[in-house]
Design a protein around this motif. Sequence first.
Motif, PDB file in Angstrom:
ATOM      1  N   GLU A 116       1.524 -33.446   8.021  1.00 16.76           N
ATOM      2  CA  GLU A 116       0.862 -33.907   9.238  1.00 16.76           C
ATOM      3  C   GLU A 116      -0.207 -34.953   8.922  1.00 16.76           C
ATOM      4  O   GLU A 116      -0.390 -35.906   9.680  1.00 16.76           O
ATOM      5  N   ALA A 117      -0.890 -34.798   7.797  1.00 17.58           N
ATOM      6  CA  ALA A 117      -1.885 -35.791   7.394  1.00 17.58           C
ATOM      7  C   ALA A 117      -1.207 -37.116   7.060  1.00 17.58           C
ATOM      8  O   ALA A 117      -1.723 -38.189   7.396  1.00 17.58           O
ATOM      9  N   GLU A 118      -0.052 -37.054   6.413  1.00 16.12           N
ATOM     10  CA  GLU A 118       0.686 -38.277   6.106  1.00 16.12           C
ATOM     11  C   GLU A 118       1.170 -38.959   7.378  1.00 16.12           C
ATOM     12  O   GLU A 118       1.138 -40.180   7.493  1.00 16.12           O
ATOM     13  N   MET A 119       1.593 -38.163   8.360  1.00 12.01           N
ATOM     14  CA  MET A 119       2.012 -38.736   9.641  1.00 12.01           C
ATOM     15  C   MET A 119       0.844 -39.421  10.340  1.00 12.01           C
ATOM     16  O   MET A 119       1.010 -40.469  10.960  1.00 12.01           O
ATOM     17  N   ALA A 120      -0.352 -38.827  10.232  1.00 11.82           N
ATOM     18  CA  ALA A 120      -1.528 -39.385  10.898  1.00 11.82           C
ATOM     19  C   ALA A 120      -1.936 -40.729  10.290  1.00 11.82           C
ATOM     20  O   ALA A 120      -2.382 -41.629  11.009  1.00 11.82           O
ATOM     21  N   ARG A 121      -1.754 -40.878   8.982  1.00 12.98           N
ATOM     22  CA  ARG A 121      -2.188 -42.125   8.357  1.00 12.98           C
ATOM     23  C   ARG A 121      -1.090 -43.190   8.314  1.00 12.98           C
ATOM     24  O   ARG A 121      -1.346 -44.323   7.923  1.00 12.98           O
ATOM     25  N   THR A 122       0.136 -42.829   8.724  1.00 14.36           N
ATOM     26  CA  THR A 122       1.228 -43.792   8.744  1.00 14.36           C
ATOM     27  C   THR A 122       1.197 -44.563  10.058  1.00 14.36           C
ATOM     28  O   THR A 122       1.160 -43.968  11.130  1.00 14.36           O
ATOM     29  N   LEU A 125       8.784 -41.568   9.721  1.00 14.65           N
ATOM     30  CA  LEU A 125       8.135 -40.600  10.596  1.00 14.65           C
ATOM     31  C   LEU A 125       9.124 -39.542  11.078  1.00 14.65           C
ATOM     32  O   LEU A 125       8.775 -38.368  11.210  1.00 14.65           O
ATOM     33  N   GLY A 126      10.357 -39.946  11.330  1.00 20.18           N
ATOM     34  CA  GLY A 126      11.379 -38.996  11.753  1.00 20.18           C
ATOM     35  C   GLY A 126      11.702 -37.973  10.682  1.00 20.18           C
ATOM     36  O   GLY A 126      11.877 -36.787  10.976  1.00 20.18           O
ATOM     37  N   THR A 127      11.782 -38.431   9.430  1.00 18.89           N
ATOM     38  CA  THR A 127      12.052 -37.487   8.345  1.00 18.89           C
ATOM     39  C   THR A 127      10.874 -36.534   8.141  1.00 18.89           C
ATOM     40  O   THR A 127      11.073 -35.357   7.842  1.00 18.89           O
ATOM     41  N   LEU A 128       9.661 -37.031   8.334  1.00 11.66           N
ATOM     42  CA  LEU A 128       8.494 -36.155   8.222  1.00 11.66           C
ATOM     43  C   LEU A 128       8.513 -35.099   9.320  1.00 11.66           C
ATOM     44  O   LEU A 128       8.224 -33.924   9.076  1.00 11.66           O
ATOM     45  N   LYS A 129       8.874 -35.508  10.546  1.00 18.47           N
ATOM     46  CA  LYS A 129       8.953 -34.553  11.654  1.00 18.47           C
ATOM     47  C   LYS A 129      10.015 -33.492  11.373  1.00 18.47           C
ATOM     48  O   LYS A 129       9.819 -32.314  11.676  1.00 18.47           O
ATOM     49  N   ALA A 130      11.135 -33.905  10.789  1.00 17.65           N
ATOM     50  CA  ALA A 130      12.203 -32.954  10.465  1.00 17.65           C
ATOM     51  C   ALA A 130      11.743 -31.960   9.404  1.00 17.65           C
ATOM     52  O   ALA A 130      12.030 -30.760   9.491  1.00 17.65           O
ATOM     53  N   LYS A 131      11.027 -32.445   8.406  1.00 18.10           N
ATOM     54  CA  LYS A 131      10.524 -31.556   7.362  1.00 18.10           C
ATOM     55  C   LYS A 131       9.519 -30.562   7.937  1.00 18.10           C
ATOM     56  O   LYS A 131       9.531 -29.376   7.581  1.00 18.10           O
TER      57      LYS A 131
END
Length: 71
Positions: free
Chosen positions: A12-18, A28-34
């Motif tokens: 979630e932190a990686e998504m916030a800074r991307t 972002l889609g792969t992060l959401k899936a993980k």
Amino acid sequence: MSDIQKKIEELEAEMARTQKNKATNYHLGTLKAKIAKLKSELINGPGGKSAGTKNAERGFDVTKSGDTRIG
């Protein structure tokens, strides 16, 4: 359990800074899936090898009737 929660927080932190744009949508889609996979593991427990197989406890039943074709 805390290990899974820590991984979720890191993702979630990686998504916030991307930055969100066309070039990063796939990432972002792969992060959401993980994150979704880890949250389901947190709720249901680890699935192991048979996580994707049919299980009476998972899913739902749909009654079949008629001669309908979807195409």
